[in-house]
Design a protein around this motif. Structure first.
Motif, PDB file in Angstrom:
ATOM      1  N   UNK A 121       0.813  -1.216   0.000  1.00 50.75           N
ATOM      2  CA  UNK A 121       0.000   0.000   0.000  1.00 50.75           C
ATOM      3  C   UNK A 121       0.847   1.267   0.000  1.00 50.75           C
ATOM      4  N   UNK A 122       2.090   1.161   0.441  1.00 47.72           N
ATOM      5  CA  UNK A 122       2.953   2.343   0.508  1.00 47.72           C
ATOM      6  C   UNK A 122       3.689   2.612  -0.801  1.00 47.72           C
ATOM      7  N   UNK A 123       3.668   1.667  -1.724  1.00 45.39           N
ATOM      8  CA  UNK A 123       4.388   1.858  -2.988  1.00 45.39           C
ATOM      9  C   UNK A 123       3.755   2.992  -3.788  1.00 45.39           C
ATOM     10  N   UNK A 124       4.549   3.987  -4.104  1.00 39.27           N
ATOM     11  CA  UNK A 124       4.094   5.074  -4.963  1.00 39.27           C
ATOM     12  C   UNK A 124       3.065   5.995  -4.357  1.00 39.27           C
ATOM     13  N   UNK A 125       2.712   5.809  -3.086  1.00 38.21           N
ATOM     14  CA  UNK A 125       1.685   6.647  -2.466  1.00 38.21           C
ATOM     15  C   UNK A 125       2.347   7.808  -1.731  1.00 38.21           C
ATOM     16  N   UNK A 126       1.687   8.982  -1.744  1.00 32.96           N
ATOM     17  CA  UNK A 126       2.227  10.079  -0.945  1.00 32.96           C
ATOM     18  C   UNK A 126       1.986   9.786   0.523  1.00 32.96           C
ATOM     19  N   UNK A 127       2.706  10.470   1.384  1.00 24.79           N
ATOM     20  CA  UNK A 127       2.712  10.135   2.811  1.00 24.79           C
ATOM     21  C   UNK A 127       1.321  10.193   3.431  1.00 24.79           C
ATOM     22  N   UNK A 128       0.549  11.237   3.097  1.00 24.72           N
ATOM     23  CA  UNK A 128      -0.752  11.415   3.739  1.00 24.72           C
ATOM     24  C   UNK A 128      -1.745  10.352   3.277  1.00 24.72           C
TER      25      UNK A 128
ATOM     26  N   UNK B 214      -6.545   6.796 -13.438  1.00 28.31           N
ATOM     27  CA  UNK B 214      -5.293   6.701 -12.702  1.00 28.31           C
ATOM     28  C   UNK B 214      -5.026   5.270 -12.272  1.00 28.31           C
ATOM     29  N   UNK B 215      -3.768   4.936 -12.019  1.00 19.01           N
ATOM     30  CA  UNK B 215      -3.392   3.555 -11.711  1.00 19.01           C
ATOM     31  C   UNK B 215      -4.083   3.038 -10.450  1.00 19.01           C
ATOM     32  N   UNK B 216      -4.263   3.902  -9.433  1.00 23.48           N
ATOM     33  CA  UNK B 216      -4.917   3.443  -8.217  1.00 23.48           C
ATOM     34  C   UNK B 216      -6.393   3.142  -8.446  1.00 23.48           C
ATOM     35  N   UNK B 217      -7.037   3.890  -9.337  1.00 28.84           N
ATOM     36  CA  UNK B 217      -8.445   3.617  -9.628  1.00 28.84           C
ATOM     37  C   UNK B 217      -8.579   2.372 -10.501  1.00 28.84           C
TER      38      UNK B 217
ATOM     39  N   UNK C 193     -10.781   2.424  -0.176  1.00 26.12           N
ATOM     40  CA  UNK C 193      -9.815   3.367   0.395  1.00 26.12           C
ATOM     41  C   UNK C 193      -8.991   4.044  -0.701  1.00 26.12           C
ATOM     42  N   UNK C 194      -8.571   3.278  -1.698  1.00 25.32           N
ATOM     43  CA  UNK C 194      -7.809   3.858  -2.805  1.00 25.32           C
ATOM     44  C   UNK C 194      -8.664   4.847  -3.590  1.00 25.32           C
ATOM     45  N   UNK C 195      -9.933   4.525  -3.747  1.00 24.89           N
ATOM     46  CA  UNK C 195     -10.848   5.380  -4.503  1.00 24.89           C
ATOM     47  C   UNK C 195     -11.156   6.676  -3.757  1.00 24.89           C
ATOM     48  N   UNK C 196     -11.379   6.575  -2.439  1.00 25.86           N
ATOM     49  CA  UNK C 196     -11.780   7.740  -1.657  1.00 25.86           C
ATOM     50  C   UNK C 196     -10.606   8.574  -1.154  1.00 25.86           C
ATOM     51  N   UNK C 197      -9.395   8.077  -1.327  1.00 25.35           N
ATOM     52  CA  UNK C 197      -8.231   8.790  -0.794  1.00 25.35           C
ATOM     53  C   UNK C 197      -8.155  10.221  -1.298  1.00 25.35           C
TER      54      UNK C 197
END
Length: 413
Positions: free
Chosen positions: A142-149, A315-318, A347-351
Motif C-alpha cells: 500500500x505504501x508503494x508510490x503513495x504520498x505520505x498522507x 489513474x493507476x490506483x483507480x 480506500x484507494x478510490x476515496x483517498x
C-alpha cells in the motif's frame, strides 16, 4: 487568472467535511471496535460476541494441517474431505470449542509451497507468523508510490477494518491476496517482469487470478503476462517436485468435477456460507441454475469492467480499485475476510476525496465497510444484497471516464 468557487460550493464542501467527521468516521470506528471485539472474544470465549467462530484460526488449521500432512507423506488424508476433517478435530480438540463440521482441502498444491516456511513453527506460532508476515506485505504494498498522507489513510483504513479483524480471526490469507494484487499492479509500469512474476503467485487461490490476465492484456503488459504465466508454472512445478504429481492429478479432477457437479457437503458447509453472487442469489430463492448463470454473468461483466479500466485513462490506483472489487464480484467463492480487497479498493478510490468528500461515495464505502459484520448471508438477509455494493463501486469508478476534466478550486488558469 484565478478560478474562484462560488460561496455556496465552499459552504457545501465545509458541510460535507463536518458530516464526514461527525457521522461516517465515528460510525466506521464503532463498527471496527465491534469487529476487533469479535476477534478478542474468539480467543477468550467464542460466541460471546456475534457469530460463534468456534476457535481462532479455524481456516489456518486447514492450511497448517494440510502442509504438515503433506510433509509427513499423508497425501491420501488431504484428498479425502471427511478423513481430513476428522484429523483436524482430533489434532485440535483442545483448541476447538466444538468440532468442525466439514473442512476439506480444496486449494491447488502450489499453496503448500507457500506454507512450507511456516510448517516448523507449530500451529500457534505459524498462525501468528503468517498473519504478521502477510499483513506486513500488505502494508508495504500500500505504501508503494503513495504520498505520505494518502498512504497513511489508506493503510490505516485497511488494517483497522472489520474485514482485517475477521481475516485474523479465521486465520485466512486475504492479506496475502490483496498484497500480491497491489504489488503486482503498482510495479507494472516500472518493473513489469517482477510485477508479472508476483501476480502469478496468485495462482494459489485461482478464483482471484481470473481477472489478472484480462488486466495485463488490456494494459498491453506482454512481459508481465509472460512472467505471470512462468511464475504460475514454476510454483506448480515446485509443488509437483516436492509433494509429487499425484496431488495435482487429484486436484485437477476434483476442480473439474466441482465445476460440473459440486460436492453436496461442500455446498452445505462451505460455498453456501460464502459471499459470492451465487450464494447470495441462491439464498434469495433463485434456482441453482439461475444463480449459477448470474455468477457467470458476474464473471463476464467483471472481466469487461477490468478491461475497460486498464485500457482507459483512469489513474493507476483507480484501475487497481476496479480490479480488486471486480475480483471479489467474479469469485465463485469468497468469504467475509475477502472484503479486505473491497476495503482496499474503497480506500484507494476515496483517498482523493478526504478534503472534499462526496456523501454518496462515503456512504457506499461505509456500507462495504460493514459487509463482514452483517455476515454470513446464510444467516443475515441484508448480506445477500452485498454484491450490489460492489457493482455500485465499480460503476462509480468507471463513470468517471464520462466526466469532463474538472478544474480544482483555486487553480490558476
Amino acid at each position: 487568472m484565478s478560478i474562484h468557487a462560488k460561496p455556496g460550493a465552499i459552504s457545501d464542501v465545509s458541510s460535507d467535511r463536518t458530516w464526514l467527521r461527525r457521522c461516517v468516521l465515528p460510525a466506521a470506528f464503532v463498527a471496527s471496535l465491534y469487529g476487533w471485539a469479535l476477534l478478542v472474544s474468539t480467543f477468550i470465549r467464542p460466541g460471546s460476541i456475534g457469530l460463534n467462530l468456534i476457535a481462532p484460526g479455524t481456516d489456518w488449521m486447514v492450511f497448517y494441517g494440510a502442509v504438515r500432512s503433506a510433509l509427513a507423506g499423508h497425501l491420501q488424508l488431504i484428498m479425502n474431505g471427511d478423513d481430513f476433517t476428522a484429523y483436524l478435530n482430533r489434532a485440535f480438540a483442545d483448541w476447538l470449542s466444538s468440532p468442525l463440521e466439514f473442512r476439506p482441502w480444496f486449494y491447488p498444491p502450489s499453496f503448500l509451497v507457500l506454507l512450507l516456511p511456516f510448517a516448523p513453527l507449530g500451529f500457534i506460532g505459524s498462525y501468528f507468523a503468517f498473519q504478521m508476515a502477510s499483513g506486513g506485505l500488505l502494508v508495504a504494498a500500500l505504501k508503494i508510490g503513495a504520498d505520505a498522507v494518502s498512504g497513511r489513510h489508506v493503510t490505516a483504513a485497511v488494517l483497522l477494518s472489520p474485514a482485517a479483524a475477521i481475516n485474523i480471526a479465521d486465520g485466512q490469507c486475504a492479506f496475502l491476496v490483496a498484497a500480491i494484487m497491489i504489488f503486482g499492479i503498482r510495479w507494472l509500469e516500472t518493473r513489469p517482469v517482477l510485477a508479472g512474476a508476483v501476480l502469478g503467485i496468485l495462482s494459489f487461490k485461482p478464483q482471484f487470478l481470473l481477472l489478472v490476465p484480462v488486466a495485463l492484456l488490456a494494459g498491453r503488459q506482454w512481459r508481465g503476462l509472460v512472467a505471470a504465466a512462468c511464475s504460475t508454472l514454476v510454483l506448480a512445478g515446485a509443488s509437483a517436485v516436492i509433494f509429487g504429481a499425484d496431488l495435482w492429478t487429484w486436484w485437477g479432477a476434483q476442480a473439474i468435477a466441482n465445476l460440473a457437479s459440486p460436492e453436496p457437503k461442500w455446498i452445505e458447509y462451505g460455498r453456501i456460507w460464502g459471499h459470492s453472487l451465487w450464494a447470495c442469489a441462491f439464498l434469495l430463492g433463485l434456482p441453482d441454475r439461475l444463480a449459477s448463470l448470474l455468477q457467470l454473468m458476474a464473471i463476464a461483466a467483471s472481466a469487461a469492467a477490468t478491461f475497460v479500466a486498464f485500457r482507459s485513462s483512469l489513474g493507476s490506483d483507480k484501475q487497481l480499485a476496479v480490479l480488486l472489487a471486480a475480483a471479489v464480484l467474479a469469485a465463485p467463492h469468497s468469504g467475509p475476510y475477502d472484503a479486505i480487497l473491497l476495503v482496499a479498493a474503497v480506500a484507494l478510490w476515496l483517498a482523493g476525496e478526504i478534503k472534499a468528500p462526496n456523501r454518496s461515495h462515503w456512504l457506499l464505502g461505509f456500507g462495504i465497510w460493514l459487509v463482514p459484520l452483517v455476515s454470513p448471508p446464510a444467516l443475515v438477509v441484508a448480506a445477500r444484497f452485498a454484491p450490489l455494493l460492489t457493482v455500485a463501486l465499480i460503476g462509480l469508478i468507471l463513470s468517471e471516464l464520462r466526466e469532463p476534466k474538472r478544474l480544482e478550486v483555486g487553480a490558476v488558469a
